[in-house]
Design a protein around this motif. Structure first.
Motif, PDB file in Angstrom:
ATOM      1  N   ASP A  44       0.881  -0.940   0.186  1.00  0.00           N
ATOM      2  CA  ASP A  44      -0.087  -0.113  -0.153  1.00  0.00           C
ATOM      3  C   ASP A  44       0.774   1.337  -0.041  1.00  0.00           C
ATOM      4  N   ALA A  45       1.951   1.234   0.586  1.00  0.00           N
ATOM      5  CA  ALA A  45       2.845   2.557   0.642  1.00  0.00           C
ATOM      6  C   ALA A  45       3.473   2.674  -1.151  1.00  0.00           C
ATOM      7  N   ALA A  46       3.690   1.275  -1.696  1.00  0.00           N
ATOM      8  CA  ALA A  46       4.467   1.472  -2.973  1.00  0.00           C
ATOM      9  C   ALA A  46       3.900   2.573  -3.131  1.00  0.00           C
ATOM     10  N   ILE A  47       2.215   1.646  -3.814  1.00  0.00           N
ATOM     11  CA  ILE A  47       0.823   2.022  -4.770  1.00  0.00           C
ATOM     12  C   ILE A  47       0.900   3.198  -4.657  1.00  0.00           C
ATOM     13  N   GLN A  48       1.001   4.219  -2.731  1.00  0.00           N
ATOM     14  CA  GLN A  48       0.332   5.774  -2.557  1.00  0.00           C
ATOM     15  C   GLN A  48       1.863   6.704  -2.954  1.00  0.00           C
ATOM     16  N   SER A  49       2.971   5.901  -3.020  1.00  0.00           N
ATOM     17  CA  SER A  49       4.194   7.037  -3.328  1.00  0.00           C
ATOM     18  C   SER A  49       5.047   6.559  -4.424  1.00  0.00           C
ATOM     19  N   HIS A  50       4.857   5.540  -4.406  1.00  0.00           N
ATOM     20  CA  HIS A  50       5.567   5.873  -5.798  1.00  0.00           C
ATOM     21  C   HIS A  50       4.471   5.552  -7.440  1.00  0.00           C
ATOM     22  N   VAL A  51       3.300   5.533  -7.337  1.00  0.00           N
ATOM     23  CA  VAL A  51       2.458   5.791  -8.836  1.00  0.00           C
ATOM     24  C   VAL A  51       0.892   6.771  -8.050  1.00  0.00           C
ATOM     25  N   LEU A  52       0.562   6.935  -7.169  1.00  0.00           N
ATOM     26  CA  LEU A  52      -0.244   7.708  -6.958  1.00  0.00           C
ATOM     27  C   LEU A  52      -0.092   8.883  -6.467  1.00  0.00           C
ATOM     28  N   ASP A  53       0.838   8.758  -6.208  1.00  0.00           N
ATOM     29  CA  ASP A  53       1.472  10.693  -5.409  1.00  0.00           C
ATOM     30  C   ASP A  53       1.886  10.925  -7.242  1.00  0.00           C
ATOM     31  N   ARG A  54       1.745  10.731  -8.208  1.00  0.00           N
ATOM     32  CA  ARG A  54       3.090  10.637  -9.583  1.00  0.00           C
ATOM     33  C   ARG A  54       2.375  10.729 -10.041  1.00  0.00           C
ATOM     34  N   THR A  55       1.035  10.609 -10.686  1.00  0.00           N
ATOM     35  CA  THR A  55       0.003  10.730 -11.348  1.00  0.00           C
ATOM     36  C   THR A  55      -1.571  11.546 -11.484  1.00  0.00           C
ATOM     37  N   SER A  56      -2.032  11.473 -11.459  1.00  0.00           N
ATOM     38  CA  SER A  56      -3.441  12.307 -11.365  1.00  0.00           C
ATOM     39  C   SER A  56      -4.286  11.250 -11.867  1.00  0.00           C
ATOM     40  N   LEU A  57      -4.197  10.279 -12.577  1.00  0.00           N
ATOM     41  CA  LEU A  57      -5.035   9.006 -12.707  1.00  0.00           C
ATOM     42  C   LEU A  57      -5.563   8.624 -11.540  1.00  0.00           C
ATOM     43  N   LEU A  58      -6.666   7.955 -11.438  1.00  0.00           N
ATOM     44  CA  LEU A  58      -7.429   7.337 -10.017  1.00  0.00           C
ATOM     45  C   LEU A  58      -7.972   6.276 -10.663  1.00  0.00           C
ATOM     46  N   PRO A  59      -6.751   5.080  -9.920  1.00  0.00           N
ATOM     47  CA  PRO A  59      -7.436   3.634 -10.907  1.00  0.00           C
ATOM     48  C   PRO A  59      -8.918   3.347 -10.050  1.00  0.00           C
TER      49      PRO A  59
END
Length: 343
Positions: free
Chosen positions: A53-68
Motif C-alpha cells: 500500500d505504501a509503494a502504491i501511494q508514494s510510487h504510483v498515485l503521488d506521481r499521477t493524476s489518474l485515479l484507478p
C-alpha cells in the motif's frame, strides 16, 4: 465492506492499476483504456518500501493524476485468502483494505506465473529469441519457465476457444544425474528434504549451489558466493568452473523444460523468462540446452517439433496482466477467492 465475487468480470472499470510483485522487484502501470499505451512507472525494490500500500501511494498515485477504479495484481505466492503472504518478500497483500483505502471497485489477484503465462498471448515476435529448432503450433498449449529468485513455472492451455493459465510448482520436481559428470557433481549439491529439485539448481541461489558443487567436484575451493559473481566470471572466462557452471545450468534447464513440455504437450512452445535467464542469455549454451530438451526417448520426435524461446521483454507480466485487464473474457482465469468487489 468489500466482498468476494467468484464471477469473472466481463469488463473492469478503467483506469486499472496493474502490479507485478515478485520476490525482489515490483513493477506498476496504469491502463487508461482499451487502446492507449499503459502509463508505466520505474521498477522498485520491494525491500525499499514497508508495504504494498505504501509503494502504491508514494510510487504510483503521488506521481499521477489518474485515479484507478480497479486493480489487477500478480504476486509471487499462493493467491487465495484475504491476507496474501508473499513467498520471498515481507509484503502482505490485503485486498479488502486496498479497496477501502484507494477507492477501488474491483481487485483481482493472480499468481505471478499466471501473469507470465498470459503474457505469451500478448508478446510479439520481436520480444522472443528462438532457441534451436521446432515450430510453434497456433492455439496450442504452452509452458513458461523462469529461473529467477526461485524457479517459477506455469502452463497455458488452449481449450474451448479461450486461454487458460495453470499456475503450478513444477520448479520443485526432482532433477537427477544422467551423465558421468553429473555423478561427480550431484553428491556435492545442497539438497532440500533429501532431494535435488529443479529449484535447487535453476535459480539465483541454485546457480551458486551448482557452481560450488562443480568446484568441489574438481577439488577446488569455491571463489564466489553470488550469482552475479559467477555470471561475471563466466562472461570474461576468468574462471573455468564458472564457465562450466553456466553450460551445465543450460543443460539442466533443458531437461526440466523438456519434462514440462511433455507434461503439457506444449506444441505452442516453451518460453524461458526470469531474471537469471536475462542475465546469462549472452553466454547461454543454446545447443546444450536444446539437446537436453530433445533427449526424451521414446518421445524425442514429438518434443523435437516443439519450439523453445527466451522472452526478451523485461516487463512481460505487465503485458499479460494488461491483456487480461482489457478483455477478461479472452481468458479462462479462475477467480475463486481471488476477486474482491466494493459493495
Amino acid at each position: 465492506m468489500p466482498s468476494h465475487s467468484h464471477v469473472s468480470p466481463t469488463a473492469l472499470p478503467f483506469p486499472i492499476l496493474i502490479a507485478d510483485i515478485g520476490g525482489t522487484n515490483a513493477r506498476f502501470s496504469i491502463v487508461v483504456d482499451s487502446y492507449a499505451e499503459p502509463k508505466t512507472f520505474e521498477p522498485i525494490k520491494t525491500k525499499d518500501y514497508p508495504s504494498l500500500d505504501a509503494a502504491i501511494q508514494s510510487h504510483v498515485l503521488d506521481r499521477t493524476s489518474l485515479l484507478p477504479r480497479a486493480a489487477v495484481l500478480a504476486v509471487a505466492g499462493p493467491t487465495d485468502g484475504d491476507e496474501i503472504d508473499l513467498t520471498n518478500n515481507h509484503w502482505v497483500v490485503k485486498p479488502e483494505q486496498m479497496i477501502e483505502q484507494f477507492g477501488l471497485q474491483n481487485i483481482i489477484v493472480l499468481n505471478d506465473y499466471e501473469a507470465q503465462a498470459l503474457a505469451i498471448v500478448a508478446l510479439e515476435d520481436e520480444h522472443l529469441k528462438k532457441l534451436g529448432n521446432g515450430e510453434k503450433a497456433e492455439r496450442s498449449n504452452c509452458v513458461i519457465l523462469g529461473p529467477g529468485t526461485g524457479l517459477g513455472m506455469a502452463g497455458l492451455i488452449h481449450a474451448a476457444n479461450t486461454w487458460i493459465p495453470v499456475a503450478g510448482e513444477g520448479g520443485h520436481i526432482d532433477l537427477g544425474p544422467q551423465t558421468d559428470r553429473d555423478l561427480e557433481i550431484f553428491p556435492h549439491l545442497e539438497r532440500i528434504g533429501g532431494r535435488v529439485t529443479g529449484e535447487q539448481i535453476l535459480c539465483g541461489r541454485g546457480l551458486v549451489n551448482l557452481y560450488q558443487a562443480v568446484a568441489k567436484a574438481n577439488g577446488k575451493e569455491p571463489q564466489f558466493t553470488t550469482p552475479e559473481d559467477v555470471t561475471a566470471a563466466a562472461k570474461d572466462k576468468s574462471d573455468p568452473v564458472a564457465v562450466e557452471t553456466i553450460s551445465l545450468f543450460s543443460e539442466y534447464l533443458g531437461r526440466v523444460a523438456g519434462d514440462l513440455a511433455l507434461i503439457f504437450m506444449a506444441k505452442g512452445g516453451v518460453y524461458l523468462t526470469g531474471g537469471i535467464t536475462q542475465k546469462i542469455l549472452s553466454i547461454f549454451d543454446e545447443e546444450r540446452f536444446r539437446a537436453a530438451f530433445e533427449n526424451k526417448a521414446p518421445h524425442s520426435e514429438i518434443i523435437s517439433a516443439m519450439p523453445t524461446f527466451a522472452i526478451l521483454h523485461e516487463q512481460a507480466p505487465l503485458a499479460g496482466l494488461t491483456a487480461y485487464a482489457r478483455t477478461p473474457v479472452r481468458f479462462g482465469v479462475s477467480l475463486d477467492r481471488r476477486h474482491w468487489c466494493a459493495e
